[in-house]
Design an enzyme around this catalytic site. Structure first.
Site, short mmCIF file in Angstrom:
data_model
loop_
_atom_site.label_atom_id
_atom_site.label_comp_id
_atom_site.label_asym_id
_atom_site.label_seq_id
_atom_site.Cartn_x
_atom_site.Cartn_y
_atom_site.Cartn_z
N GLY A 246 1.10 -1.05 0.01
CA GLY A 246 -0.14 0.04 0.22
C GLY A 246 1.19 1.11 0.63
O GLY A 246 1.98 0.77 0.21
N HIS A 247 0.17 2.41 -0.26
CA HIS A 247 0.55 3.82 -0.04
C HIS A 247 1.67 3.60 1.05
O HIS A 247 0.66 3.64 2.34
CB HIS A 247 -0.31 4.37 -0.44
CG HIS A 247 -1.26 4.22 0.28
ND1 HIS A 247 -1.70 5.77 1.22
CD2 HIS A 247 -2.43 4.13 -0.06
CE1 HIS A 247 -3.09 5.16 1.69
NE2 HIS A 247 -3.18 4.42 0.99
#
Lengths: 345, 345, 345
Positions: A246-247
């Site tokens: 994920g970011h």
């Protein structure tokens, strides 16, 4: 190749230093798994599970652990052998003596579309229909397979290989000696939406993804970029197929993530962490150096350095094993509980 | 840009209506995360977890919640601030003032292969090596990145963006303002096989997939079409990377599915449902409006509207937390159970 | 088409042999799901869950199970029907009478890049921008959609379809009548790394992946090749989207793996095994013929032939159901346990 000559290539790192030279010297023509090996091939044995294979294998030579019983059994069957601390590592080196992975020749295929502003080093290889957009920087000996797409402003380090149909998003920085496998997507937009009364409002993802040197990313994996700042994967980290990062995640060095692992946004993974297949790490969680989460584990919170955790939610692996051992007794416990409850009321 | 000018762009939706105008007016040159912000940048603070950052951050300006303590601490450190109900939303709008996402110019790359029967609106952008097959309809301002493939008869609404190497299958209908990320596959054949004595017999998938307006689909996700009828994703629904939506699912509006979620065939997901990472919903299951399934949850059956569920099989989140809290005591309980059992026999 | 004529196409395999001929003979113009069917269409009913639909459906004809109550209710509503043992199978055949899946015409698109050494049979179809490298062998009636990449030395059997943007790696062998869906990667490098004091050292993956006849592989799935030997998928096995098959797995015939299943390296899956969505099988595990692992199950070790298992770690499904039934009583049990513990101390 003579076994004695091959054995020269299995060291010299300490882990594989040969405890015993070969006593016989058969001609070795290839490498095979111990349970399907044929005459003329080299195989290896590691772990109790495979030890029994020493009585059946048709291999002409074996890499053995430093285990005198096994060595004796090989000797009794007339199988040549060497022994070392890490037979699997020595076997990896034996494979490398027989197998040259496919590598396209340097050169740019005429159907590739490369923006005039792209800069690149020597020995560049670009396959058919690859698309390399404005401002991309490519190092020496970069190999780009067919149908790869690189968005503007990305940089790719020396000796890095991009397999077919992977995509590198804008601003991504990929180090030296990396391998991005087919269909993987690096630097895609993080899943950034804010709830409003009108529904989800997009938060633009202005950050970038950075892969340090020696990182591998498996097929169809995705490593998102964050709204601000970086998603960073440390050097020598290996990521298997279909993994989601994920970011804004910060992943340390020499981490291994098995297939289908998922890291929620902004999680922090230390150095040399092992994440088993389908394990998940929730947003903002932290996993300390050297920790292990076994397959399908769900980490939500902190895992201490060196800890081994299992289950969802993750608990120390020893507790998980104890609970698993009594799991099927729970209905029986429940019946007793009901009886006791009735008595006590 | 002066902070006061920037602040004009952070409203006016109620959630972000400024409770306090800025007291100072520094020049803001960018946006950063609060723990890595540098002088001249704007950041935000939301939640107790990040509140302590207010003492260390080097940001010149902050978006704060309506919390007088935090506001006082910012004032004491000489940091300019605005406050509002939803700092994250205001920060999203601040990012949008500094960052323009990459968007190719309108125009059709000469290497794109577009069937003569394709119809399209104004400002179409088609990247290199994209393939658009017979009967496809494209709206205004559609942006198709390189190596995208659109099968025959699909339609793509106005302002929709198709990122590199995604695939849109035959008959799919994609609304306006959608974003399909790299490698995602829309409208692929559902997993429809019937067991016979001779093995699996294929059930042809004659249906289609429909994405309503404002849907986003993450990298390498797959949204299958059914044997008959439709798979439908409601407007404003956001789907993260590597998600699987099975054939015939009906997903409501403004749903969010985190990465690696899987929906079995014909499941029904209400409006504004949240599905955490790696959560699964079995075939034919129903999840009511506003329900939440946390990460790795396995839903099999019905979830009532507004309910929060966790675990496999899914139970109310409160029960899940209670059971999780006593999980590591189970071996101890088991020992007592064994003792009681011996006594009672 | 008259219903009586259509009914001729629903047999003659035993499972669908018609127990009752149609009593009426409406004109049937299409097939629809029972809950959305309109006049003039055929639908089917299977299972108690859908039986109630017989009172509402607007379908003009139904395929029913051999259930006299249902048949009577159809008759009472004036709906034409046939009955058979497996209505879903008969419905699959009805769909095939109305729906012809999209299939490109034979021919090689001028933008495809095909190495001069590639050999192929009759009626080859190659879409735009496909890339077929040296030494590849293609059978008769092979259909390669746009943007597919085939690495050197792979072979593809007769009638096999490769959907857009899938990748076939070097040396892979794909049988006859296979379907590889969009974005799937066949024969990619197994996740083979050996831990050393200096970090991960790569073990080259010199093996290959073999898909026997009639195998389907879903979108964005990945089937790795091993260091030595083969990864093998048995004939008629069906693999859904986003599945991971690790290096060296041996999968039997007529297996079905639902979406997001993951198989660890060297696992052995018997014939006719069913693996539910998101189920995982650990490295080296063995699952016997006809066994079932339900959705999200985690198999680590052996599963006996015919066994049904659930949970992580996997236990017999009956035990899993019992434990699930008492799961929410555990906190109550714990309170009693604490009371008893205090009394006994």
């Amino acid at each position: 190749m003579k076994f004695s000559a091959l054995a020269q290539h299995l060291g010299p790192v300490e882990a594989t230093s040969l405890a015993q030279p070969p006593q016989q010297d058969p001609e070795i023509t290839g490498v095979m798994a111990v349970d399907s090996a044929t005459a003329g091939t080299l195989s290896y044995i590691e772990g109790d599970k495979f030890a029994a294979q020493i009585e059946q294998t048709a291999a002409s030579a074996l890499i053995l652990p430093t285990d005198e019983t096994l060595q004796g059994r090989a000797r009794a069957r007339g199988i040549a052998w060497v022994s070392c601390r890490d037979p699997r590592l020595a076997f990896a080196r034996a494979i490398a003596q027989f197998y040259r992975p496919f590598r396209p020749q340097p050169g740019i295929h005429p159907t590739a579309v490369i923006d005039a502003s792209v800069t690149y080093g020597k020995n560049l290889s670009v396959g058919a229909h690859a698309v390399i957009q404005a401002g991309v920087t490519l190092g020496d000996d970069v190999c780009i397979h067919p149908n790869v797409v690189i968005y503007p402003g990305a940089s790719i380090g020396d000796h890095t290989v991009l397999h077919a149909s992977c995509v590198i998003h804008e601003r991504s920085q990929i180090g030296r000696d990396c391998v991005i496998h087919c269909g993987a997507v690096i630097g895609s937009e993080g899943f950034g939406f804010v709830a409003t009364a009108q529904g989800w409002e997009k938060m633009e993802q202005s950050g970038r993804t950075v892969l340090e040197d020696g990182v591998e990313v498996g097929c169809n994996a995705a490593i998102d970029r964050p709204a601000v700042g970086e998603t960073r994967i440390g050097r020598n980290t290996k990521i298997d197929n279909l993994v989601q990062v994920g970011h804004g995640c910060q992943v340390g060095e020499a981490v291994a993530m098995a297939a289908q692992v998922g890291l929620g946004g902004s999680s922090r993974i230390g150095h040399r962490v092992l994440l088993g297949g389908q394990a998940g790490v929730a947003n903002q969680s932290r996993v300390g150096d050297g920790a292990i989460a076994t397959a399908q584990t769900g980490v939500n919170g902190h895992v201490d350095p060196g800890q081994v955790v299992s289950g969802t939610p993750a608990v120390p692996h020893k507790i998980y094993l104890k609970v698993s051992a009594i799991y099927s007794r729970l209905p029986e416990m429940y019946r007793l509980f009901r009886r006791l409850q009735r008595h006590s009321s």
